[in-house]
Design a protein around this motif. Structure first.
Motif, PDB file in Angstrom:
ATOM      1  N   VAL A  92       1.465  -1.011   0.126  1.00 48.34           N
ATOM      2  CA  VAL A  92      -0.297   0.071   0.280  1.00 48.34           C
ATOM      3  C   VAL A  92       0.636   0.750   0.383  1.00 48.34           C
ATOM      4  CG1 VAL A  92      -1.988   1.286   1.167  1.00 48.34           C
ATOM      5  CG2 VAL A  92      -1.826  -1.133   1.132  1.00 48.34           C
ATOM      6  N   THR A 148      -3.136  -7.613   4.818  1.00 47.13           N
ATOM      7  CA  THR A 148      -3.481  -6.037   4.807  1.00 47.13           C
ATOM      8  C   THR A 148      -4.896  -5.775   5.741  1.00 47.13           C
ATOM      9  OG1 THR A 148      -2.483  -6.810   2.798  1.00 47.13           O
ATOM     10  CG2 THR A 148      -3.562  -4.974   2.776  1.00 47.13           C
ATOM     11  N   CYS A 173      -8.013  -0.294  -0.783  1.00 47.71           N
ATOM     12  CA  CYS A 173      -8.979  -0.774  -1.654  1.00 47.71           C
ATOM     13  C   CYS A 173      -8.852   0.526  -3.031  1.00 47.71           C
ATOM     14  CB  CYS A 173     -10.567   0.098  -0.901  1.00 47.71           C
ATOM     15  SG  CYS A 173     -10.939  -0.664   0.719  1.00 47.71           S
ATOM     16  N   GLN A 174      -8.481   1.611  -2.858  1.00 50.03           N
ATOM     17  CA  GLN A 174      -8.419   2.167  -4.385  1.00 50.03           C
ATOM     18  C   GLN A 174      -6.822   1.430  -4.938  1.00 50.03           C
ATOM     19  OE1 GLN A 174      -6.827   6.136  -4.193  1.00 50.03           O
ATOM     20  NE2 GLN A 174      -7.942   6.570  -5.951  1.00 50.03           N
ATOM     21  N   GLN A 175      -6.512   1.234  -4.564  1.00 47.50           N
ATOM     22  CA  GLN A 175      -5.120   0.651  -5.202  1.00 47.50           C
ATOM     23  C   GLN A 175      -5.204  -0.959  -4.795  1.00 47.50           C
ATOM     24  OE1 GLN A 175      -1.230   1.682  -2.414  1.00 47.50           O
ATOM     25  NE2 GLN A 175      -2.098   3.804  -2.615  1.00 47.50           N
ATOM     26  N   ARG A 176      -6.020  -1.512  -4.432  1.00 43.12           N
ATOM     27  CA  ARG A 176      -6.661  -3.038  -5.293  1.00 43.12           C
ATOM     28  C   ARG A 176      -6.052  -3.731  -4.182  1.00 43.12           C
ATOM     29  NH1 ARG A 176      -9.713   0.255  -6.373  1.00 43.12           N
ATOM     30  NH2 ARG A 176     -11.064  -0.073  -9.060  1.00 43.12           N
ATOM     31  N   ARG A 177      -5.526  -3.337  -2.999  1.00 42.87           N
ATOM     32  CA  ARG A 177      -4.639  -4.554  -1.883  1.00 42.87           C
ATOM     33  C   ARG A 177      -5.822  -4.936  -1.508  1.00 42.87           C
ATOM     34  NH1 ARG A 177       0.637  -4.953  -4.796  1.00 42.87           N
ATOM     35  NH2 ARG A 177       1.342  -2.859  -5.455  1.00 42.87           N
ATOM     36  N   VAL A 178      -6.572  -4.653  -1.059  1.00 39.77           N
ATOM     37  CA  VAL A 178      -7.808  -5.268  -0.120  1.00 39.77           C
ATOM     38  C   VAL A 178      -8.577  -5.059  -0.655  1.00 39.77           C
ATOM     39  CG1 VAL A 178      -7.977  -2.652   1.725  1.00 39.77           C
ATOM     40  CG2 VAL A 178      -8.142  -5.418   2.403  1.00 39.77           C
ATOM     41  N   THR A 179     -10.007  -5.837  -0.246  1.00 38.00           N
ATOM     42  CA  THR A 179     -11.701  -5.056  -1.054  1.00 38.00           C
ATOM     43  C   THR A 179     -12.230  -4.261   0.128  1.00 38.00           C
ATOM     44  OG1 THR A 179     -12.394  -6.998  -0.729  1.00 38.00           O
ATOM     45  CG2 THR A 179     -11.661  -7.098  -2.619  1.00 38.00           C
ATOM     46  N   GLU A 182     -13.514  -7.285   2.702  1.00 34.43           N
ATOM     47  CA  GLU A 182     -12.024  -8.276   3.686  1.00 34.43           C
ATOM     48  C   GLU A 182     -12.183  -7.106   5.158  1.00 34.43           C
ATOM     49  OE1 GLU A 182      -9.189 -10.168   0.168  1.00 34.43           O
ATOM     50  OE2 GLU A 182      -9.407  -8.296   0.623  1.00 34.43           O
ATOM     51  N   GLU A 211     -14.075   6.758  -3.855  1.00 35.14           N
ATOM     52  CA  GLU A 211     -12.431   5.816  -3.614  1.00 35.14           C
ATOM     53  C   GLU A 211     -11.934   7.153  -3.106  1.00 35.14           C
ATOM     54  OE1 GLU A 211     -10.671   5.542  -7.626  1.00 35.14           O
ATOM     55  OE2 GLU A 211     -11.973   3.451  -7.476  1.00 35.14           O
TER      56      GLU A 211
END
Length: 319
Positions: A92, A148, A173-179, A182, A211
């Motif tokens: 992140v 994460t 979330c914006q960087q798509r490291r987690v939803t 989750e 976002e």
């Protein structure tokens, strides 16, 4: 210090040094050598004492990886990287790299909040305690860190202010490291998490399409003043067939809102935004623009303007 994969003749100390980036505890070293040998390595300057009970098997400045190992080893048994530190190691971007955050079991009452007497090339370390740290919240890495989702929840709870807390969640979330799902699962498992309600609301807004922090603020403004919830990041085609993204859009009433950040001061961005705005106007929709600071500092003014525009477009308030 450059670490290389140990060769065939490597012993247990070589492998331990490799696995822990050249950082070991005094207890680990004396188990593999002897107290006298360890003392001699330190006195000769070949090894460097970092803090009580932690040694560097070299004499150079600490690297980032070595700082992380110092943090968890100095914090004691069960310590793992957590919060913004764990999230940063998970990829992140944009979070504070210092101080380093470490999580230890709550049963360890002797754990210190801040590690003391660290050398100048070592980042500050803050130790947090938790009574809830299931295996599902742990990520096997070197050193071990929280997942994460757990890292972002903790980071939001430990953030300096609400803006930092929301920005942290949005970044992950914006960087798509987690939803968002989750993060919600972690919050459900932590009934006493700091800022638990704020995290829930922020994640709900992100799941709805927000976002950036400015978009999260805008959605909350609409909710606070009884305005209908807009579609966020609405996708549409312009007159030339190109895909455009609208910050907030009320399809039923044809009202579109742009929330401008500081980047809109750039001439090139301004020209592109003007072209997009003209295209929206040409299609018959109404368009409103607000700077992000106004949404946050003067929400009453923004709400009045939105109310007037929506009412003129046919919306009727239920209040």
């Amino acid at each position: 210090m450059v670490l290389t994969l140990p060769g065939d003749a490597a012993d247990a100390l070589d492998w331990l040094t490799f696995e822990q980036a050249g950082v070991v505890t005094t207890a680990q070293a004396t188990r593999l050598l002897t107290e006298g040998v360890v003392r001699g390595l330190v006195r000769s300057g070949r090894w460097r004492p970092i803090c009580r009970g932690v040694l560097l098997t070299g004499n150079g400045r600490l690297t980032r990886d070595q700082q992380l190992w110092v943090a968890v080893l100095a914090a004691g048994p069960g310590a793992v990287l957590a919060g913004a530190t764990a999230a940063t190691e998970a990829g992140v971007r944009g979070l504070r790299r210092e101080p380093l955050h470490v999580l230890v079991p709550a049963a360890r009452r002797a754990a210190r909040t801040v590690l003391r007497r660290l050398p100048i090339d070592m980042a500050a370390v803050i130790v947090h305690r938790t009574s809830v740290l299931p295996d599902a919240h742990l990520q096997q890495a070197r050193p071990t860190r929280t997942t994460t989702a757990r890292a972002l929840v903790d980071a939001a709870g430990w953030a300096r202010d609400l803006d930092e807390a929301q920005s942290t969640l949005a970044a992950g979330c914006q960087q798509r490291r987690v939803t968002p799902e989750e993060i919600r699962a972690v919050v459900d498992a932590l009934p006493r998490a700091p800022r638990r309600q704020l995290i829930r609301e922020t994640v709900a807004d992100i799941a709805g399409g927000a976002e950036a922090l400015s978009e999260i603020d805008f959605v909350r403004l609409c909710r606070r003043y009884g305005l209908p919830r807009p579609e966020l990041q609405h996708r549409r085609k312009d007159a030339a067939g190109r895909t455009r993204w609208l910050d907030a859009y009320w399809r039923e009433w044809g009202v579109h809102v742009e929330v401008d950040g500081s980047h809109h001061m750039d001439v090139r961005h301004w020209a592109a935004d003007m072209a997009r705005q003209n295209d929206v106007w040409a299609s018959g929709d109404r368009i409103l623009r607000f700077p992000a600071w106004l949404v946050r500092a003067r929400p009453d003014e923004v709400a009045v303007t939105l109310h007037r525009a929506l009412t003129a477009a046919g919306w009727r308030s239920r209040r």
